[in-house]
Design a protein around this motif. Structure first.
Motif, PDB file in Angstrom:
ATOM      1  N   LEU A 472      -7.076 -42.952  -1.836  1.00 26.57           N
ATOM      2  CA  LEU A 472      -5.725 -43.648  -2.790  1.00 26.57           C
ATOM      3  C   LEU A 472      -4.858 -42.392  -3.217  1.00 26.57           C
ATOM      4  O   LEU A 472      -3.844 -43.109  -3.945  1.00 26.57           O
ATOM      5  CB  LEU A 472      -6.515 -44.390  -3.855  1.00 26.57           C
ATOM      6  N   MET A 478      -7.249 -34.906 -10.211  1.00 29.49           N
ATOM      7  CA  MET A 478      -7.447 -36.542 -10.831  1.00 29.49           C
ATOM      8  C   MET A 478      -8.837 -37.026 -10.327  1.00 29.49           C
ATOM      9  O   MET A 478      -9.410 -37.951 -11.268  1.00 29.49           O
ATOM     10  CB  MET A 478      -6.483 -37.316 -10.217  1.00 29.49           C
TER      11      MET A 478
ATOM     12  N   THR B  77      -3.182 -43.967   3.895  1.00 28.87           N
ATOM     13  CA  THR B  77      -4.136 -44.802   4.430  1.00 28.87           C
ATOM     14  C   THR B  77      -4.763 -45.601   3.425  1.00 28.87           C
ATOM     15  O   THR B  77      -4.944 -44.983   2.436  1.00 28.87           O
ATOM     16  CB  THR B  77      -4.899 -44.203   5.573  1.00 28.87           C
ATOM     17  N   GLY B  78      -4.928 -46.977   3.542  1.00 28.13           N
ATOM     18  CA  GLY B  78      -5.602 -47.651   2.560  1.00 28.13           C
ATOM     19  C   GLY B  78      -7.181 -47.729   3.431  1.00 28.13           C
ATOM     20  O   GLY B  78      -7.277 -48.656   4.369  1.00 28.13           O
ATOM     21  N   PHE B  98      -5.505 -47.378  -9.379  1.00 26.91           N
ATOM     22  CA  PHE B  98      -5.919 -46.160  -9.269  1.00 26.91           C
ATOM     23  C   PHE B  98      -4.846 -45.340  -8.348  1.00 26.91           C
ATOM     24  O   PHE B  98      -4.391 -44.560  -8.651  1.00 26.91           O
ATOM     25  CB  PHE B  98      -7.276 -46.024  -8.725  1.00 26.91           C
ATOM     26  N   GLY B  99      -4.847 -45.858  -7.125  1.00 28.43           N
ATOM     27  CA  GLY B  99      -3.897 -45.427  -6.224  1.00 28.43           C
ATOM     28  C   GLY B  99      -2.279 -45.212  -6.630  1.00 28.43           C
ATOM     29  O   GLY B  99      -1.680 -44.144  -6.279  1.00 28.43           O
ATOM     30  N   ARG B 101      -1.378 -44.956  -9.894  1.00 34.54           N
ATOM     31  CA  ARG B 101      -1.531 -43.866 -10.981  1.00 34.54           C
ATOM     32  C   ARG B 101      -1.388 -42.388 -10.212  1.00 34.54           C
ATOM     33  O   ARG B 101      -0.734 -41.731 -10.603  1.00 34.54           O
ATOM     34  CB  ARG B 101      -2.601 -44.049 -11.833  1.00 34.54           C
ATOM     35  N   ALA B 102      -2.117 -42.396  -9.134  1.00 32.75           N
ATOM     36  CA  ALA B 102      -2.188 -41.057  -8.378  1.00 32.75           C
ATOM     37  C   ALA B 102      -0.814 -40.700  -7.930  1.00 32.75           C
ATOM     38  O   ALA B 102      -0.318 -39.645  -7.697  1.00 32.75           O
ATOM     39  CB  ALA B 102      -3.240 -41.088  -7.155  1.00 32.75           C
ATOM     40  N   ARG B 103       0.149 -41.749  -7.710  1.00 34.06           N
ATOM     41  CA  ARG B 103       1.611 -41.743  -7.240  1.00 34.06           C
ATOM     42  C   ARG B 103       2.342 -41.461  -8.416  1.00 34.06           C
ATOM     43  O   ARG B 103       3.735 -41.466  -8.064  1.00 34.06           O
ATOM     44  CB  ARG B 103       1.619 -42.994  -6.170  1.00 34.06           C
ATOM     45  N   ARG B 146      -7.193 -53.103  -3.616  1.00 35.79           N
ATOM     46  CA  ARG B 146      -6.970 -51.587  -4.103  1.00 35.79           C
ATOM     47  C   ARG B 146      -6.414 -50.918  -2.820  1.00 35.79           C
ATOM     48  O   ARG B 146      -5.599 -49.918  -3.052  1.00 35.79           O
ATOM     49  CB  ARG B 146      -8.196 -51.010  -4.502  1.00 35.79           C
ATOM     50  N   ALA B 147      -6.923 -51.287  -1.639  1.00 35.15           N
ATOM     51  CA  ALA B 147      -6.481 -50.345  -0.778  1.00 35.15           C
ATOM     52  C   ALA B 147      -4.977 -50.882  -0.132  1.00 35.15           C
ATOM     53  O   ALA B 147      -4.119 -50.061   0.392  1.00 35.15           O
ATOM     54  CB  ALA B 147      -7.291 -50.678   0.635  1.00 35.15           C
ATOM     55  N   ILE B 150      -1.317 -49.633  -2.583  1.00 34.03           N
ATOM     56  CA  ILE B 150      -0.644 -48.458  -2.276  1.00 34.03           C
ATOM     57  C   ILE B 150       0.526 -48.686  -1.220  1.00 34.03           C
ATOM     58  O   ILE B 150       1.104 -47.731  -0.689  1.00 34.03           O
ATOM     59  CB  ILE B 150      -1.484 -47.193  -2.069  1.00 34.03           C
TER      60      ILE B 150
END
Lengths: 568, 404
Positions: A472, A478, B77-78, B98-99, B101-103, B146-147, B150
């Motif tokens: 992700l 993180m 990739t998801g 989650f993804g 936030r990572a971005r 979730r996948a 993003i």
């Protein structure tokens, strides 16, 4: 581009692994190697003279100490098994009034610091203990009966603290037994005794072997009980201390090497033996509920056994509580103490002198535990996720676990030998005699506990979770902060609390390494005892026990096995 | 959305070659399946595309970019994992976010995108639930959301349906297909379930022992298997050993046991005289026939007096795009090939009867309707004794010859 990207990704983790090995080499391998090297030296030259002195059959004083250690350990294993295994069978196979309460209390002794346990027995049954005095008075005898000293006393204390290993191991193994095997055997016409001999006992064997190994190593390493009750008997762990006290470092050294070798040898032997005796595990047998005892006389019998057990288990503790309220110096020739006071407890909070050991133990244990948590976490990561190959993770596992197999006395000796001079990695300081040496010793000794707890948490953690986070888009920090840390926290807390609690009451290496300014609780208890301030010694012990109980309760509540895993 | 290209990928784990010389290209928006039995290298291939494994040789390209060694978190990739890998300590919202936030996306946008993603999988009512309180099917949807949240350029699915029960699997399958079409996202789907692969995919790559066996549309894979492994893995198949005794341009003469048959083959010259071969055919392309007078059924007259009902072809003949390598009868070779067999048992499978028999001691099966069974075996076929001699008729065009 492609290769560098991949390498860059790995570089940080290689660096972390290398740093970890460097640290472990400096604090675990280097002291032990130095200890071994020094034992092979005489006046700075290589020589076997120290070992020749030890294995001198014309003057077998030292050999006798080795023999004493082995003998007491074997007796302890046998005694612990005799107490622990029947208890485990009783509690896992029978339902009787009070089973739950007894079941909890039975594991109590393992929580106690060895010094506290020894002290409790000393007050209860020692030279001037309550029971011998009362018996002497009431029976009008010339000398006090039932005085525990020497080997029986050591054995009693050992069994009191170590039977728990047999109890827990056997109970777990009994719970995991496939009942259908028993049913099959009964169906084939096996009698009850045959069932136990041919079906149940062989399946318990690995668990009993494991418990036996733990008990043996613990009693080989045991220092406190021989120290307090040993008398004329010689034990290796004690001899090391005496030799060091007499300034005969070469001898202390050599004896430490021999004690460590026997412990490791025994461990390897048991591992090797255990490998040839696997069990059929993972069966789907349904654990039957324990058999309900119906007949009145059986109920009475079992409840009676339980009550006697509780009295036996709690009596030493109750004695401690009683003594803790005794005014210092007032219990001399009287049968039972007569003057009671709260002074001993109050002084901990009012007197600087009495409070200092508390402060010392708390900060030293906390420091060791926090450092231990960080290192154990890192080591557990590389062990559970062998991203640089299995060989490295096996080596890492073995390195971190090494202090677990080495007696505390030996670790303390190794630190004494190595850190009596300055090094670059100690920033030019001599650690011996400094405040840093005890936290370091605690850190080394209790790292395996923290490590095991975190590894256990890791095995319940699906590696796909980390991959999902990475997929992700999460970078390593993180992933660690949002996924690994929250999920491993129960294991980190459990291991940390255990390590902290054990460090609080640590005596074995403390007594070799402490200085007055950083004297820990155990040393305070010990010196109060020497000054015959029995009340103060007992008050320290009681408070320590209460604190330990509190911490364990908290850790059970907030750490432990909170199984939230989704993956099945 | 992106194209994915694998160029002669190899991956070893120790001495074991997990994936060998793998080359294929996946078009933009294509639903592409990696199909094979466990241990065939399909998951390893997917993990190399996701970046969790680095190939020992070869390159992986997304569009024109070489991503062979790029870190997984920089590939966009998801992935949906087999056990979903939802973060058990987080809520549905936090899992999907989650993804994002990572971005480092601002919170209002995160909320917006999480909502959209959950809308796609119809899970908006569960936003604040801990994922541990969801059913398997709901967890699967959250994993998919979730996948997708993003906005990945490639969707990777690692047996995402294998943990669902049969009924849920079927409905989720249809929904997955709809979603993929709606989003037009390049999708790589790993499965060992041939039915799933056939139903979902634009194209399928069949893998076995780390090597690509065949790549093509579901129809091509099913009707024109390149080798016996593919033919047997996709659907079921019978195999009978034989030996080549003569060959003409497009016709082989093959001996099976005591019987000699003529068999049309597209490229007969690749077989040597005397070569051992496997004759493969599917159960739905066979019927078994009993000799006249061997039945107690008074109405049973065997086939000589009745019009021949051709074996089922399945639905494949109705599809015009399919090119059969062996089209119809060729050069004097008959429509059907007849072999002697030995009866074993009849087994009712719901829609059909599965007839078990042996040719040259090899166990085989035929899938027949009740009507066919009564006509060719008599109405007492369920009580036929094992060992009775029968005739086996195979549709010639559906017979495939493989080198043994």
């Amino acid at each position: 581009m492609r290769v560098t990207d991949h390498l860059k990704r790995n570089r940080l983790s290689w660096l972390a692994l290398a740093g970890l090995f460097l640290l472990l080499s400096l604090v675990i391998y280097l002291p032990l190697i130095e200890l071994f090297a020094e034992s092979l030296k005489e006046n700075g030259r290589w020589s076997f003279i120290n070992f020749q002195r030890f294995f001198d059959f014309n003057n077998p004083a030292y050999l006798r100490a080795l023999w004493g250690s082995i003998a007491i350990s074997v007796l302890t294993v046998i005694g612990s098994a005799i107490v622990g295994v029947p208890l485990a069978i009783l509690f896992s196979r029978f339902q009787f009034p009070g089973r739950k309460v007894f079941g909890v209390l039975v594991t109590l002794p393992v929580l106690l610091p060895p010094l506290v346990g020894v002290l409790a027995f000393y007050f209860l049954m020692g030279e001037t203990g309550i029971i011998p005095r009362v018996l002497q008075k009431t029976l009008g005898l010339q000398s006090a009966p039932l005085v525990m000293r020497g080997v029986p006393a050591i054995l009693l204390v050992h069994i009191y603290s170590f039977y728990v290993f047999f109890y827990l191991f056997a109970r777990n193994a009994l719970a995991g037994l496939d009942r259908s095997l028993e049913e099959a055997a009964s169906g084939l016409g096996a009698s009850r005794s045959m069932l136990w001999r041919k079906v149940i006992f062989p399946q318990l064997q690995p668990a009993l072997l494991g418990a036996g190994m733990l008990v043996f190593m613990n009693s080989m390493a045991s220092f406190t009980a021989p120290y307090m009750f040993g008398g004329a008997w010689r034990f290796l762990s004690l001899e090391i201390y005496n030799a060091k006290l007499n300034g005969d470092l070469a001898l202390a050294n050599t004896q430490a090497v021999i004690l460590a070798s026997f412990s490791l040898l025994f461990l390897l032997l048991m591992r090797w033996y255990g490998r040839d005796h696997p069990t059929a595990r993972g069966s789907k047998g349904v654990a039957l509920p324990p058999r309900r005892v119906t007949q009145a006389w059986q109920k009475v019998l079992l409840a009676g056994i339980g009550s006697v057990l509780i009295v036996l288990l709690l009596l030493p503790q109750l004695t401690l509580v009683l003594i803790a309220f005794v005014k210092n110096g007032t219990w001399t020739w009287q049968i039972l103490p007569e003057q009671f006071t709260f002074e001993n407890f109050v002084s901990v909070f009012t007197s600087r002198d009495a409070a200092e050991p508390w402060r010392n133990s708390l900060w030293m244990s906390a420091l060791a535990t926090v450092c231990g948590a960080v290192v154990a976490m890192l080591a557990a990561y590389f062990t559970a996720r062998p991203r640089h190959g299995r060989a490295w993770s096996h080596l890492l596992d073995a390195s971190v676990m090494l202090p677990w197999a080495v007696p505390g006395t030996v670790i303390a000796m190794a630190l004494i030998i190595l850190f009596d001079e300055p090094y670059w990695f100690t920033a030019g300081n001599i650690l011996i005699g400094s405040a840093a040496i005890l936290p370091l010793a605690y850190f080394i000794r209790h790292l395996p506990i923290q490590f095991r707890a975190i590894v256990a948490a890791f095995t319940q953690l699906d590696p796909a979770l980390e991959e999902a986070a990475q997929n992700l888009g999460a970078h390593w920090w993180m992933r660690f902060r949002r996924v690994l840390l929250p999920l491993l926290l129960p294991g980190i807390i459990t291991g940390g609390m255990m390590a902290f609690v054990i460090a609080l009451g640590e005596f074995v290496s403390s007594i070799l390494l402490y200085t007055y300014s950083n004297r820990p609780l155990s040393i305070a208890i010990f010196s109060e005892l020497r000054l015959f301030n029995l009340g103060s010694a007992a008050a320290y012990s009681v408070l320590l026990t209460v604190l330990i109980g509190l911490i364990m309760w908290l850790s059970q509540k907030y750490g432990g096995d909170r199984d939230e895993g989704l993956s099945g | 959305m992106a194209r994915v290209r694998l160029e002669s990928i190899q991956k070893k784990f120790g001495a074991m070659i997990a994936v060998n010389a793998l080359t294929f290209e996946i078009a933009e928006g294509e639903f592409f399946s990696l199909l094979g039995p466990s241990g065939c290298g399909k998951t390893t291939t997917l993990r190399m595309i996701a970046g969790f494994e680095i190939p020992d040789h070869g390159r992986i390209l997304f569009d024109e970019a070489d991503v062979t060694a790029r870190a997984p978190n920089r590939r966009n990739t998801g992935m949906v994992f087999q056990n979903y890998a939802l973060f058990p300590h987080l809520t549905v919202f936090e899992n999907v976010a989650f993804g994002l936030r990572a971005r480092k996306m601002p919170l209002p946008e995160i909320k917006q995108q999480v909502h959209e993603a959950l809308q796609l999988v119809e899970m908006t009512n569960y936003v604040e639930r801990p994922v541990t309180q969801l059913s398997g099917g709901q967890q699967q949807r959250v994993a998919l959301a979730r996948a997708l949240a993003i906005k990945p350029s490639i969707l990777l699915l690692d047996e995402p349906l294998s943990n669902l029960d049969a009924q849920l699997r079927r409905s989720t399958r249809a929904e997955l297909k709809r979603l993929q079409r709606q989003l037009g996202i390049t999708t790589i789907y790993v499965t060992h379930d041939q039915e799933e692969a056939l139903a979902l995919s634009d194209r399928i790559a069949v893998l076995h022992a780390g090597a690509l066996q065949q790549i093509g549309s579901p129809l091509e894979i099913y009707t024109a298997a390149k080798n016996f492994f593919v033919m047997n893995f996709i659907g079921t198949s019978n195999a009978v050993p034989g030996k080549v005794t003569a060959r003409a341009e497009n016709v082989l003469s093959i001996t099976i046991g005591q019987t000699q048959i003529q068999c049309a083959v597209a490229n007969a010259s690749r077989f040597e005289i005397g070569a051992a071969v496997q004759l493969a055919f599917r159960p739905e392309h066979v019927i078994v026939i009993r000799a006249k007078g061997s039945s107690n059924d008074s109405a049973f007259t065997a086939r000589s007096t009745l019009p021949f009902i051709p074996p089922q072809w399945g639905d494949v003949r109705a599809t015009p795009q399919v090119n059969f390598p062996l089209e119809g009868s060729q050069g004097g070779v008959a429509d059907t090939i007849t072999l002697p067999g030995t009866w074993r048992t009849a087994e009712f499978s719901g829609t059909h009867w599965l007839m078990h028999f042996a040719i040259a001691d090899r166990p085989c099966s035929a899938r027949m309707t009740l009507e066919q069974a009564v006509r060719y075996l008599g109405n007492d076929f369920t009580t036929m004794l094992p060992g009775e001699a029968i005739q086996v008729e195979i549709a010639a065009h559906a017979l495939t010859v493989f080198e043994a």
